[in-house]
Design a protein around this motif. Structure first.
Motif, PDB file in Angstrom:
ATOM      1  N   MET A  47       7.235   5.627   2.859  1.00  0.00           N
ATOM      2  CA  MET A  47       7.306   5.110   1.497  1.00  0.00           C
ATOM      3  C   MET A  47       8.750   4.827   1.088  1.00  0.00           C
ATOM      4  SD  MET A  47       5.623   4.178  -1.201  1.00  0.00           S
ATOM      5  CE  MET A  47       3.963   4.868  -0.980  1.00  0.00           C
ATOM      6  N   LEU A  48       9.668   5.582   1.663  1.00  0.00           N
ATOM      7  CA  LEU A  48      11.077   5.538   1.270  1.00  0.00           C
ATOM      8  C   LEU A  48      11.940   5.280   2.492  1.00  0.00           C
ATOM      9  CD1 LEU A  48      13.355   6.329  -0.900  1.00  0.00           C
ATOM     10  CD2 LEU A  48      13.150   8.637   0.059  1.00  0.00           C
ATOM     11  N   ALA A 124      14.721   5.005  -5.845  1.00  0.00           N
ATOM     12  CA  ALA A 124      13.913   3.871  -6.309  1.00  0.00           C
ATOM     13  C   ALA A 124      14.294   2.557  -5.621  1.00  0.00           C
ATOM     14  CB  ALA A 124      14.009   3.736  -7.831  1.00  0.00           C
ATOM     15  N   ILE A 127      12.621   2.302  -2.048  1.00  0.00           N
ATOM     16  CA  ILE A 127      11.178   2.328  -1.812  1.00  0.00           C
ATOM     17  C   ILE A 127      10.788   1.055  -1.075  1.00  0.00           C
ATOM     18  CG2 ILE A 127       8.911   2.263  -2.918  1.00  0.00           C
ATOM     19  CD1 ILE A 127      10.230   4.991  -3.087  1.00  0.00           C
ATOM     20  N   TRP A 128      10.053   1.199   0.016  1.00  0.00           N
ATOM     21  CA  TRP A 128       9.592   0.007   0.738  1.00  0.00           C
ATOM     22  C   TRP A 128       8.591  -0.748  -0.125  1.00  0.00           C
ATOM     23  CZ3 TRP A 128      12.144  -1.405   4.867  1.00  0.00           C
ATOM     24  CH2 TRP A 128      12.722  -0.462   5.709  1.00  0.00           C
ATOM     25  N   ALA A 129       8.904  -1.993  -0.443  1.00  0.00           N
ATOM     26  CA  ALA A 129       8.006  -2.787  -1.287  1.00  0.00           C
ATOM     27  C   ALA A 129       6.626  -2.917  -0.638  1.00  0.00           C
ATOM     28  CB  ALA A 129       8.614  -4.168  -1.538  1.00  0.00           C
ATOM     29  N   SER A 131       5.090  -0.798   1.428  1.00  0.00           N
ATOM     30  CA  SER A 131       4.345   0.461   1.330  1.00  0.00           C
ATOM     31  C   SER A 131       3.877   0.696  -0.096  1.00  0.00           C
ATOM     32  CB  SER A 131       5.222   1.632   1.793  1.00  0.00           C
ATOM     33  OG  SER A 131       5.536   1.506   3.162  1.00  0.00           O
ATOM     34  N   ARG A 132       4.736   0.365  -1.055  1.00  0.00           N
ATOM     35  CA  ARG A 132       4.336   0.520  -2.459  1.00  0.00           C
ATOM     36  C   ARG A 132       3.159  -0.393  -2.767  1.00  0.00           C
ATOM     37  NH1 ARG A 132       2.286   1.684  -6.004  1.00  0.00           N
ATOM     38  NH2 ARG A 132       2.868   2.147  -8.166  1.00  0.00           N
ATOM     39  N   ALA A 135      -0.005   1.185  -1.437  1.00  0.00           N
ATOM     40  CA  ALA A 135      -0.463   2.250  -2.323  1.00  0.00           C
ATOM     41  C   ALA A 135      -1.134   1.674  -3.560  1.00  0.00           C
ATOM     42  CB  ALA A 135       0.716   3.137  -2.720  1.00  0.00           C
ATOM     43  N   GLN A 136      -0.564   0.596  -4.101  1.00  0.00           N
ATOM     44  CA  GLN A 136      -1.142  -0.009  -5.298  1.00  0.00           C
ATOM     45  C   GLN A 136      -2.517  -0.597  -5.010  1.00  0.00           C
ATOM     46  OE1 GLN A 136       0.372   0.232  -8.379  1.00  0.00           O
ATOM     47  NE2 GLN A 136      -1.694  -0.391  -9.044  1.00  0.00           N
ATOM     48  N   LEU A 163       6.252   6.764  -9.134  1.00  0.00           N
ATOM     49  CA  LEU A 163       5.521   5.653  -8.520  1.00  0.00           C
ATOM     50  C   LEU A 163       4.126   5.474  -9.107  1.00  0.00           C
ATOM     51  CD1 LEU A 163       6.503   6.097  -4.752  1.00  0.00           C
ATOM     52  CD2 LEU A 163       7.527   4.579  -6.464  1.00  0.00           C
ATOM     53  N   LEU A 165       1.551   7.557  -8.795  1.00  0.00           N
ATOM     54  CA  LEU A 165       0.529   7.984  -7.853  1.00  0.00           C
ATOM     55  C   LEU A 165      -0.191   9.227  -8.365  1.00  0.00           C
ATOM     56  CD1 LEU A 165       2.595   7.501  -4.568  1.00  0.00           C
ATOM     57  CD2 LEU A 165       1.262   5.809  -5.863  1.00  0.00           C
TER      58      LEU A 165
END
Length: 291
Positions: A47-48, A124, A127-129, A131-132, A135-136, A163, A165
């Motif tokens: 994620m990071l 912030a 954060i890998w766009a 991966s984010r 998750a979304q 994030l 979550l």
């Protein structure tokens, strides 16, 4: 005989859950939760970019809690430990004994406040766009999304909150009267411990692991990835990439060549609060106590 770990589900004086920590809903109109499906994301390099504990240490150094020399020693010792752990099949017994010694006496609320500040400043932007976005996608489908990391659960909770979550599973530090004792409750959230924690959370929340997803960059997380029906290798190391190909798992890589090279140093400290933290951490504690 295999030893079974029990994931503690209790609250401290502040009402924080030990073992895992939930966050508040990300919006005023959350999607109706799916009753049996969730996604589990490793944090460091998944994620990071880099390691959450490295960026926390960077932020503390910038605030003069310890020096850049301490930071360099911290990073070197953690990199050395990660190599030794790999050579000895993930033996973390020494790490468990020393893992949180350096935070003994620190107030939990101070650590969480600093973690929030440092996340906004240093984590912030990393954060890998991709991966984010993954998750979304799960959140939009009404699924719960949990972070699973060797980092202390309080820091994992901060990242999850920022994030939007569901919560975090992480290493549990013993807390007495609102301050860390420097000892662990149970084991580091690493390797097989992650799989056991996910399985126990699934039992509590009524999740069907065959419908759940898990994401990680590291071959150390094979137990967790193998626990769910939909494992995904994200920015995988060489060993995990090989395993993913052999097993027919999805592979998602959000790195480019130059970017991957730039994160090589922080990525070596991705094992969480480990043996190398102690000597650098003693300097942190001395400076903390003097403020």
């Amino acid at each position: 005989m295999a030893r079974t770990r029990k994931l503690t589900i209790s609250t401290d004086a502040a009402g924080h859950t030990a073992g895992w920590a939930s966050t508040e809903p990300a919006s005023d109109t959350p999607v109706t939760p799916h009753p049996s499906t969730a996604a589990f994301f490793d944090v460091d390099n998944t994620m990071l970019r880099g390691a959450s504990i490295y960026w926390l240490a960077r932020g503390l150094a910038a605030r003069n809690y310890f020096t850049t020399a301490d930071l360099a020693q911290f990073a070197w010792r953690q990199a050395r430990f990660r190599l030794l752990a790999a050579e000895h099949a993930g033996d973390l017994s020494r790490a468990r004994e020393a893992a949180l010694a350096f935070v003994a006496g620190w107030r939990v609320d101070d650590v969480e406040r600093l973690s929030e500040e440092i996340f906004d400043e240093l984590m912030a932007p990393r954060i890998w766009a991709g991966s984010r976005a993954l998750a979304q996608t799960h959140l939009d489908a009404g699924q719960r999304v949990w972070l699973v990391s060797a980092t202390p659960v309080e820091i994992g909770r901060v990242i999850a909150q920022r994030l939007g979550l569901t919560g975090a599973l992480g290493t549990v530090a013993e807390v007495v009267d609102g301050a860390y004792t420097g000892r662990l409750v149970g084991d580091l959230m690493h390797g097989p411990a992650k799989a056991e924690a996910v399985a126990q959370l699934a039992a509590v929340e009524g999740l069907d692991l065959d419908t759940c997803s898990a994401y990680s960059d590291s071959v150390n997380d094979l137990p967790m990835l193998s626990t769910v029906g939909h494992p995904v290798a994200v920015n995988p190391d060489t060993a995990l990439r090989r395993q993913a190909r052999e097993r027919g798992w999805q592979i998602r890589d959000f790195r480019t060549g130059r970017r991957a090279a730039r994160i090589a140093v922080p990525s070596t400290v991705a094992a969480g609060f480990l043996v190398g933290a102690v000597s650098a951490g003693l300097a942190i504690r001395r400076r903390w106590a003097s403020n």
